[in-house]
Scaffold this motif. Structure first.
Motif, short mmCIF file in Angstrom:
data_model
loop_
_atom_site.label_atom_id
_atom_site.label_comp_id
_atom_site.label_asym_id
_atom_site.label_seq_id
_atom_site.Cartn_x
_atom_site.Cartn_y
_atom_site.Cartn_z
N ILE A 28 50.57 25.61 27.28
CA ILE A 28 51.43 27.40 26.79
C ILE A 28 51.74 27.71 25.90
O ILE A 28 52.67 26.73 25.37
CB ILE A 28 52.71 27.38 27.91
CG1 ILE A 28 52.08 26.87 29.67
CG2 ILE A 28 53.17 28.91 27.73
CD1 ILE A 28 53.15 27.11 30.67
N GLU A 29 51.49 28.70 25.48
CA GLU A 29 51.79 29.53 24.43
C GLU A 29 52.57 31.01 24.03
O GLU A 29 52.19 31.29 25.36
CB GLU A 29 50.12 29.81 22.97
CG GLU A 29 49.78 28.24 22.65
CD GLU A 29 48.32 29.49 21.93
OE1 GLU A 29 48.04 29.69 21.17
OE2 GLU A 29 47.44 29.21 22.62
N THR B 288 43.96 25.38 31.69
CA THR B 288 45.15 24.97 31.55
C THR B 288 45.48 25.73 30.22
O THR B 288 46.74 25.22 29.99
CB THR B 288 44.52 23.46 31.57
OG1 THR B 288 43.98 24.00 30.36
CG2 THR B 288 44.20 23.26 33.29
N ASN B 289 44.30 26.81 29.79
CA ASN B 289 45.10 27.01 28.01
C ASN B 289 45.65 28.75 28.72
O ASN B 289 44.92 29.55 28.86
CB ASN B 289 44.14 27.40 27.04
CG ASN B 289 43.27 25.80 27.19
OD1 ASN B 289 44.04 25.34 26.86
ND2 ASN B 289 42.19 25.51 27.33
N GLN C 286 38.06 20.70 33.13
CA GLN C 286 38.50 21.30 32.48
C GLN C 286 37.48 22.52 31.58
O GLN C 286 37.35 22.25 31.31
CB GLN C 286 39.82 20.58 31.32
CG GLN C 286 40.45 19.84 31.40
CD GLN C 286 41.52 20.33 32.68
OE1 GLN C 286 42.37 20.98 31.94
NE2 GLN C 286 41.25 19.98 33.55
N LYS C 287 37.85 24.09 31.24
CA LYS C 287 37.83 24.75 31.06
C LYS C 287 38.32 25.26 29.82
O LYS C 287 40.16 25.13 30.07
CB LYS C 287 37.19 26.13 32.13
CG LYS C 287 36.42 26.00 32.48
CD LYS C 287 36.98 25.87 34.14
CE LYS C 287 36.29 25.49 35.57
NZ LYS C 287 36.50 25.07 36.50
N THR C 288 38.47 25.94 28.74
CA THR C 288 38.74 26.32 27.55
C THR C 288 38.88 28.01 27.53
O THR C 288 39.19 28.84 26.42
CB THR C 288 37.60 26.11 26.50
OG1 THR C 288 35.92 26.61 26.11
CG2 THR C 288 37.57 25.05 26.38
N ASN C 289 38.65 28.64 28.57
CA ASN C 289 38.76 29.58 28.13
C ASN C 289 40.35 30.01 28.92
O ASN C 289 40.91 29.65 29.09
CB ASN C 289 37.80 30.26 29.55
CG ASN C 289 36.69 30.38 29.81
OD1 ASN C 289 36.47 29.21 30.53
ND2 ASN C 289 35.64 30.82 29.23
N LYS C 290 40.70 31.18 27.49
CA LYS C 290 42.14 31.41 27.95
C LYS C 290 42.59 32.27 29.43
O LYS C 290 41.59 33.39 29.63
CB LYS C 290 42.77 32.14 26.50
CG LYS C 290 42.30 31.13 25.34
CD LYS C 290 43.62 30.22 25.66
CE LYS C 290 43.36 30.28 23.24
NZ LYS C 290 42.06 29.06 23.58
N ILE D 202 46.92 38.53 20.10
CA ILE D 202 46.61 37.32 19.58
C ILE D 202 44.71 37.63 19.65
O ILE D 202 43.94 36.90 20.41
CB ILE D 202 46.66 36.75 21.33
CG1 ILE D 202 46.77 37.74 22.47
CG2 ILE D 202 48.29 36.39 20.81
CD1 ILE D 202 47.19 37.26 23.73
N LYS D 203 44.01 37.78 19.15
CA LYS D 203 42.42 38.93 19.30
C LYS D 203 42.03 37.36 18.48
O LYS D 203 41.45 37.07 18.98
CB LYS D 203 42.61 40.04 17.94
CG LYS D 203 42.78 41.17 18.95
CD LYS D 203 42.34 42.25 17.67
CE LYS D 203 42.21 43.82 18.45
NZ LYS D 203 42.46 44.89 17.96
N ASP D 204 42.45 36.90 17.81
CA ASP D 204 42.60 35.88 16.62
C ASP D 204 41.76 34.44 17.69
O ASP D 204 41.22 33.35 17.72
CB ASP D 204 42.89 35.49 15.99
CG ASP D 204 44.07 34.59 15.97
OD1 ASP D 204 44.85 35.60 17.25
OD2 ASP D 204 44.62 34.12 14.90
N LYS D 205 42.24 34.54 19.09
CA LYS D 205 42.61 33.39 20.09
C LYS D 205 41.51 33.40 20.76
O LYS D 205 41.65 32.68 21.63
CB LYS D 205 44.30 32.74 20.19
CG LYS D 205 45.17 33.16 19.19
CD LYS D 205 46.64 32.90 19.70
CE LYS D 205 47.64 32.13 19.47
NZ LYS D 205 47.64 31.33 18.75
N LEU D 206 40.89 34.45 20.75
CA LEU D 206 40.50 35.02 22.34
C LEU D 206 38.69 35.30 21.60
O LEU D 206 38.75 36.31 21.56
CB LEU D 206 41.04 36.35 22.95
CG LEU D 206 42.08 36.23 23.23
CD1 LEU D 206 43.03 38.19 23.45
CD2 LEU D 206 42.52 35.17 24.36
#
Length: 350
Positions: free
Chosen positions: A193-194, A166-167, A117-121, A211-215
């Motif tokens: 999913i968002e 998976t993000n 699992q990776k954390t990359n969006k 979505i800058k704060d999520k990346l």
């Protein structure tokens, strides 16, 4: 891909040096490269033992015992293809090379068989009107058109999931409720999913301002109307290893001039080329961006990817291309939608 640099040796190394690399590495293999970092071959404990049995000493060069025809995979090979090669050759590690034969990594087959699992969006742009696919899109958003036995967007999401990404963030607008009703929070597909709702057209990069704060680490951006067998894990590794802020997946496109082309200097005919073919690289609609690029994106305004890359280039920041050589199809018109349905079963083993 695994970090490979601690198991690389040069072709001029001694057997003693090679043994040290093999013993210290976790893969029980050494990768042999030349001065241009191109892969020459591999070396295993078994290769060295056979050399010693043939009266070589520990101080002798490895040159005569290098296995010069190892199985390799290309950086754009799919996970399935790499596993297929490994099973056929009965090997556990496969060097990864680029189109020039340069060593860029090594795949560990056991790791491929269990996705990490990776954390990359993954940001998927799915808000378009799909005008060129009317009347199919009169009541259905283009990413929800079925190809094979499932919506295009479902195939895309499951492809990312296969590589551990998976993000998922979906930027939606046109008939967003249909997309949200099908996917929900993503749990039934094994992903999260968002949703980001665009209240106006924002282009292929503009919605990132929402979505800058999520990346906060390198992330994918991909159009929601693509079918591809690209190896997303390799693309991410390629982006990180090349220390770039923006990577664009590119596809080679050939255009044949349907006439004889006359090359003229002043009034003199220099040569004639009969129906020449010109090759170009075109954007494949798949990108990886580091969060540094978010500073370029204006708030709540239309902004597209070509403009983003133009501004990065203007500022002399590093942006690179990643060649897409595996299956890739942009479903923008009716004929491409029909082609996708004809090819889906064979390509995606549905």
């Amino acid at each position: 891909m695994k970090n490979y640099k601690n198991i690389v040796i040069s072709e001029s190394s001694s057997i003693k040096e090679a043994l040290k690399v093999i013993d210290n590495g976790a893969m029980q293999i050494a990768l042999v490269t030349n001065s241009d970092e191109k892969l020459i071959g591999t070396l295993s404990d078994g290769d060295i033992r056979r050399g010693l049995l043939n009266n070589l000493s520990l101080e002798d060069s490895i040159e005569s015992i290098i296995f010069k025809t190892p199985a390799v995979c290309k950086i754009d090979d799919s996970k399935e293809k790499i596993i297929e090669i490994a099973l056929e050759k009965k090997i556990h590690h496969i060097p990864v090379i680029d189109k020039n034969g340069k060593l860029v990594g090594i795949e560990e087959v056991d790791e491929l068989l269990k996705p990490v699992q990776k954390t990359n969006k993954v940001v998927l742009m799915v808000g378009g009107l799909g005008t060129r696919l009317k009347p199919l899109t009169d009541h259905t958003p283009k990413p929800m058109l079925k190809v094979g036995n499932k919506p295009i967007l479902e195939t895309i999401i499951l492809s990312f999931k296969k590589y551990g990404f998976t993000n998922i963030i979906l930027t939606v607008r046109y008939k967003a409720e249909i997309i949200e009703e099908h996917f929900g929070n993503g749990s039934k597909f094994g992903v999260t999913i968002e949703y980001v709702y665009e209240n106006k057209r924002m282009g292929t990069a503009g919605a990132l301002s929402l979505i800058k704060d999520k990346l906060n680490e390198p992330f994918f951006v991909m159009n929601g109307d693509l079918l591809t067998k690209i190896n997303f894990e390799h693309m991410m590794s390629y982006h990180i290893q090349n220390n770039t802020i923006a990577t664009m997946g590119v596809r080679e496109y050939d255009f044949q001039v349907p006439y004889g082309v006359v090359n003229v200097k002043a009034e003199n005919i220099i040569s004639i080329e009969e129906k020449p073919v010109h090759s170009f690289f075109v954007s494949g609609g798949i990108y990886i961006l580091s969060n540094e690029v978010l500073a370029y994106i204006p708030d709540d305004k239309f902004y597209d990817m070509p403009t983003l890359f133009e501004n990065i280039i203007k500022d002399e920041k590093r942006s690179i291309s990643f060649p897409i050589r595996e299956y890739w199809l942009d479903i923008g018109r009716i004929e491409e939608y029909e082609r996708a349905n004809n090819e889906y079963q064979e390509v995606f083993n549905a």
